[in-house]
Design a protein around this motif. Structure first.
Motif, PDB file in Angstrom:
ATOM      1  N   ASN A   1       1.001  -1.111  -0.136  1.00 30.77           N
ATOM      2  CA  ASN A   1       0.053   0.231  -0.083  1.00 30.77           C
ATOM      3  C   ASN A   1       1.074   0.959  -0.176  1.00 30.77           C
ATOM      4  O   ASN A   1       0.806   2.093  -0.965  1.00 30.77           O
ATOM      5  CB  ASN A   1      -0.984  -0.330   1.135  1.00 30.77           C
ATOM      6  CG  ASN A   1      -2.196  -1.017   1.184  1.00 30.77           C
ATOM      7  OD1 ASN A   1      -2.420  -1.471  -0.486  1.00 30.77           O
ATOM      8  ND2 ASN A   1      -3.327  -0.961   2.489  1.00 30.77           N
TER       9      ASN A   1
ATOM     10  N   ARG B   1     -13.383   3.835   5.805  1.00 29.74           N
ATOM     11  CA  ARG B   1     -13.251   2.528   4.464  1.00 29.74           C
ATOM     12  C   ARG B   1     -11.647   2.587   4.444  1.00 29.74           C
ATOM     13  O   ARG B   1     -11.639   1.068   3.518  1.00 29.74           O
ATOM     14  CB  ARG B   1     -13.429   4.100   4.131  1.00 29.74           C
ATOM     15  CG  ARG B   1     -14.962   4.228   3.532  1.00 29.74           C
ATOM     16  CD  ARG B   1     -14.694   5.582   2.529  1.00 29.74           C
ATOM     17  NE  ARG B   1     -14.825   7.092   3.280  1.00 29.74           N
ATOM     18  CZ  ARG B   1     -14.273   8.459   2.663  1.00 29.74           C
ATOM     19  NH1 ARG B   1     -13.874   8.436   1.388  1.00 29.74           N
ATOM     20  NH2 ARG B   1     -14.576   9.093   3.226  1.00 29.74           N
TER      21      ARG B   1
ATOM     22  N   SER C   1     -14.096  -1.558   0.832  1.00 27.18           N
ATOM     23  CA  SER C   1     -14.162  -0.162   0.155  1.00 27.18           C
ATOM     24  C   SER C   1     -12.750   0.429   0.117  1.00 27.18           C
ATOM     25  O   SER C   1     -11.363  -0.085   0.752  1.00 27.18           O
ATOM     26  CB  SER C   1     -14.763  -0.150   1.948  1.00 27.18           C
ATOM     27  OG  SER C   1     -14.048   0.374   3.111  1.00 27.18           O
ATOM     28  N   GLN C   2     -12.370   1.660  -0.252  1.00 21.82           N
ATOM     29  CA  GLN C   2     -11.539   2.884  -0.743  1.00 21.82           C
ATOM     30  C   GLN C   2     -11.846   3.379  -0.445  1.00 21.82           C
ATOM     31  O   GLN C   2     -13.066   3.727  -0.117  1.00 21.82           O
ATOM     32  CB  GLN C   2     -11.250   1.848  -1.646  1.00 21.82           C
ATOM     33  CG  GLN C   2     -10.800   0.592  -2.341  1.00 21.82           C
ATOM     34  CD  GLN C   2     -10.285   0.047  -3.359  1.00 21.82           C
ATOM     35  OE1 GLN C   2     -11.370   0.388  -4.197  1.00 21.82           O
ATOM     36  NE2 GLN C   2      -9.221  -0.246  -3.805  1.00 21.82           N
TER      37      GLN C   2
ATOM     38  N   THR D   1      -8.544  -4.247  -3.980  1.00 21.13           N
ATOM     39  CA  THR D   1      -9.915  -4.784  -3.502  1.00 21.13           C
ATOM     40  C   THR D   1     -10.183  -4.176  -2.869  1.00 21.13           C
ATOM     41  O   THR D   1     -11.671  -4.091  -2.293  1.00 21.13           O
ATOM     42  CB  THR D   1      -9.717  -6.222  -3.668  1.00 21.13           C
ATOM     43  OG1 THR D   1      -9.234  -6.343  -2.517  1.00 21.13           O
ATOM     44  CG2 THR D   1      -8.840  -6.894  -4.512  1.00 21.13           C
TER      45      THR D   1
HETATM   46  P1  ADP Z   1      -6.630  -2.038  -1.364  1.00 22.58           P
HETATM   47  O1  ADP Z   1      -5.341  -1.058  -1.580  1.00 22.58           O
HETATM   48  O2  ADP Z   1      -6.394  -3.014  -2.770  1.00 22.58           O
HETATM   49  O3  ADP Z   1      -8.049  -0.345  -2.482  1.00 22.58           O
HETATM   50  P2  ADP Z   1      -6.934  -2.283   0.968  1.00 22.58           P
HETATM   51  O4  ADP Z   1      -7.828  -1.798   2.805  1.00 22.58           O
HETATM   52  O5  ADP Z   1      -5.678  -2.057   1.368  1.00 22.58           O
HETATM   53  O6  ADP Z   1      -7.380  -2.135  -0.336  1.00 22.58           O
HETATM   54  O7  ADP Z   1      -7.088  -0.633   1.804  1.00 22.58           O
HETATM   55  C1  ADP Z   1      -8.246   0.593   1.530  1.00 22.58           C
HETATM   56  C2  ADP Z   1      -8.211   1.876   1.346  1.00 22.58           C
HETATM   57  O8  ADP Z   1      -7.471   2.786   1.838  1.00 22.58           O
HETATM   58  C3  ADP Z   1      -7.487   1.912   0.046  1.00 22.58           C
HETATM   59  O9  ADP Z   1      -8.560   1.685  -1.182  1.00 22.58           O
HETATM   60  C4  ADP Z   1      -6.583   3.001   0.079  1.00 22.58           C
HETATM   61  O10 ADP Z   1      -7.395   4.522  -0.104  1.00 22.58           O
HETATM   62  C5  ADP Z   1      -6.519   3.281   1.680  1.00 22.58           C
HETATM   63  N1  ADP Z   1      -4.901   3.518   2.262  1.00 22.58           N
HETATM   64  C6  ADP Z   1      -4.370   2.231   2.516  1.00 22.58           C
HETATM   65  N2  ADP Z   1      -3.008   2.572   2.558  1.00 22.58           N
HETATM   66  C7  ADP Z   1      -3.029   3.606   1.520  1.00 22.58           C
HETATM   67  C8  ADP Z   1      -1.642   4.741   1.890  1.00 22.58           C
HETATM   68  N3  ADP Z   1      -0.346   4.443   2.202  1.00 22.58           N
HETATM   69  N4  ADP Z   1      -2.078   5.835   1.399  1.00 22.58           N
HETATM   70  C9  ADP Z   1      -2.864   6.438   1.120  1.00 22.58           C
HETATM   71  N5  ADP Z   1      -4.426   5.587   0.992  1.00 22.58           N
HETATM   72  C10 ADP Z   1      -3.833   4.455   1.619  1.00 22.58           C
END
Ligand code: ADP
Length: 469
Positions: free
Chosen positions: A356, A396, A402-403, A415
């Motif tokens: 991430n 979220r 959820s994103q 996902t």
């Molecule tokens: P995915 O990465 O598959 O979309 P995750 O559950 O890992 O799903 O993360 C959920 C959401 O949290 C991401 O879609 C993003 O919007 C946010 N997110 C997670 N880690 C970060 C990060 N290091 N910087 C910015 N946003 C993040």
């Protein structure tokens, strides 16, 4: 004829306990919760009547009323032990409720008639109002058992008529006399009491039907959810096996094991392998999610050196970081830093945080990973200089599928399951996960575990020393 029989069967059912276990329970629970309210009104009525009428007869009647209340209490205690299932016990309890109702309604009626008999002039305002209050009280609170309510109201009805006719018989007044006016008013009030009793009964009936509908709906939803879970897990399993072999074959081809590839085919097969891996990740996430939801997952915890674990995760992500043009730095803790955990699951957690951090960073950015000791807690942090997360987005970020916003989805794939699974894994280790973030500046995710004291450390053991569901 058949309809008539059904009509009477329905009416007789009012007095039967069959299928009425919930009603009996509701009746007793409500009657029990109103015991002090009833006691207070009986006592106030008795004190008032004793002051203006013959106190001995008033208090004797009051004593009988209190006695019937005690019978109700005894019955209620007995019924507490009943689980609402055994119909024989239900029948016995209902019979006792009927008997108590007859005794109690008679005692209250005699108490009130006694006052009416002592009044020789000026109408029967006080006893009639007492009777009216008792009837409305019964209509409001006894609607669970219509048979019991009918018995009580019939006895009160006779008491009403007795009081109404008392002066008519005593004085044989002409039709123009206020005594007849009082008589007709009582008939009107009786009609009113019947009307509100029916309404309260229908209201209770409606509530019961609605509750039944909600329960049925609930059962249907549970069954549908169960089918969905099974379906998803079967499909995921069925997809995983052929997909693993497709990815394996593609990797063999891409690595040139089966001979040199034509230049034109290389990028296409590279995309196919990458997408295959993404699909496999999604399937693994779905399977993990199912296992977490159904509680099928359990963790074999062993002491793990946090510095080593994080180093391994960083190493396995350097290829991805290089491809994105992002540098990764790691600062281990100076000393041994052991935590309890399942190695593969914690690697999964670290991989998710690292991927991430890389995914949401811009080219040329840096991701810093640290292991620290904070007063007996081991903190592992993954800090990026990427897009950041807006305030109030915790649900979220950690939610299922959820994103934070849809533009994320377009810029980088995902996902929305990773952090949900990560949080679940971390919490089942008795650890915590949190983050600090500023939009446009970057995000730091923290994991915190208990630091294992030195004496609890088992020498290089790989045997699980604890298991958590
Ligand atoms: P995915 O990465 O598959 O979309 P995750 O559950 O890992 O799903 O993360 C959920 C959401 O949290 C991401 O879609 C993003 O919007 C946010 N997110 C997670 N880690 C970060 C990060 N290091 N910087 C910015 N946003 C993040």
């Amino acid at each position: 004829m058949k309809n008539l029989n059904r009509y009477w069967a329905d009416r007789l059912n009012w007095f039967s306990s069959d299928g009425r276990e919930k009603r009996i329970r509701d009746y007793l629970t409500l009657a029990n919760s109103l015991v002090w309210q009833r006691q207070a009104s009986f006592f106030a009525a008795a004190a008032l009547a004793a002051f203006y009428f013959d106190p001995i007869s008033v208090f004797s009647c009051y004593a009988v009323v209190v006695l019937t209340e005690m019978l109700d209490q005894i019955l209620s205690r007995r019924a507490d032990a009943w689980d609402g299932q055994d119909p024989v016990v239900g029948r016995k309890i209902l019979t006792r409720i009927f008997l108590n109702t007859i005794v109690s309604a008679l005692a209250i009626s005699v108490f009130i008639i006694n006052i009416a008999v002592q009044q020789t002039a000026g109408g029967h305002f006080t006893p009639l109002f007492f009777l009216f209050s008792a009837s409305v009280f019964a209509a409001m609170y006894n609607s669970q058992l219509i048979g019991v309510l009918l018995v009580r109201l019939s006895i009160y009805g006779f008491a009403f008529l007795y009081i109404a006719l008392l002066d008519v018989i005593r004085y044989s007044p002409p039709l123009s006399s206020p005594i007849w006016l009082e008589f007709f008013t009582i008939i009107f009030v009786l009609y009113f009491i019947v009307d509100i009793s029916v309404n309260f009964y229908l209201g209770y009936q409606d509530r019961l039907n609605q509750m039944k509908l909600i329960e049925e709906e609930n059962e249907r939803t549970k069954a549908a959810l169960e089918i969905k879970t099974q379906f998803l897990s079967t499909v995921s399993h069925e997809l995983r096996t052929p997909l693993t072999s497709i990815i394996g074959s593609l990797e063999l081809v891409n690595n040139g094991v089966l001979g040199e590839l034509p230049d034109k085919a290389k990028p296409v097969l590279g995309i196919a392998a990458r997408n295959g891996r993404q699909l496999a990740n999604l399937i693994n996430d779905l399977l993990d999610l199912q296992k977490m939801e159904t509680g099928e997952i359990s963790f074999q915890l062993t002491p793990i050196e946090a510095n080593d674990l994080v180093q391994e995760a960083v190493d396995s992500n350097t290829g991805y970081a290089d491809k994105l043009g992002i540098s990764v730095s790691f600062e281990p803790f100076g000393k041994d830093c052991r935590i309890m955990g399942e190695r593969n699951r914690l690697l999964q957690v670290m991989n998710n945080l690292l991927s991430n951090a890389l995914k949401f960073s811009d080219e040329g950015g840096t991701v810093r990973v640290r292991v620290e000791d904070l007063d007996g807690r081991v903190r592992i942090s993954v800090q990026d200089s990427g897009v950041g997360i807006p305030e109030g987005a915790e649900e979220r970020v950690f939610g299922k599928f959820s994103q934070v916003d849809s533009s994320d989805v377009r810029r980088v794939g995902g996902t929305g399951l990773g952090l949900n699974i990560t949080k679940e894994i971390v919490e089942r280790h008795g650890a915590t996960i949190n983050y600090d973030s500023e939009l446009g500046v970057g995000t730091t995710f923290y994991l915190e575990f208990d630091h294992l004291p030195e004496e609890e450390v088992a020498d290089d053991t790989t045997e699980p020393v604890a298991q958590v569901a």
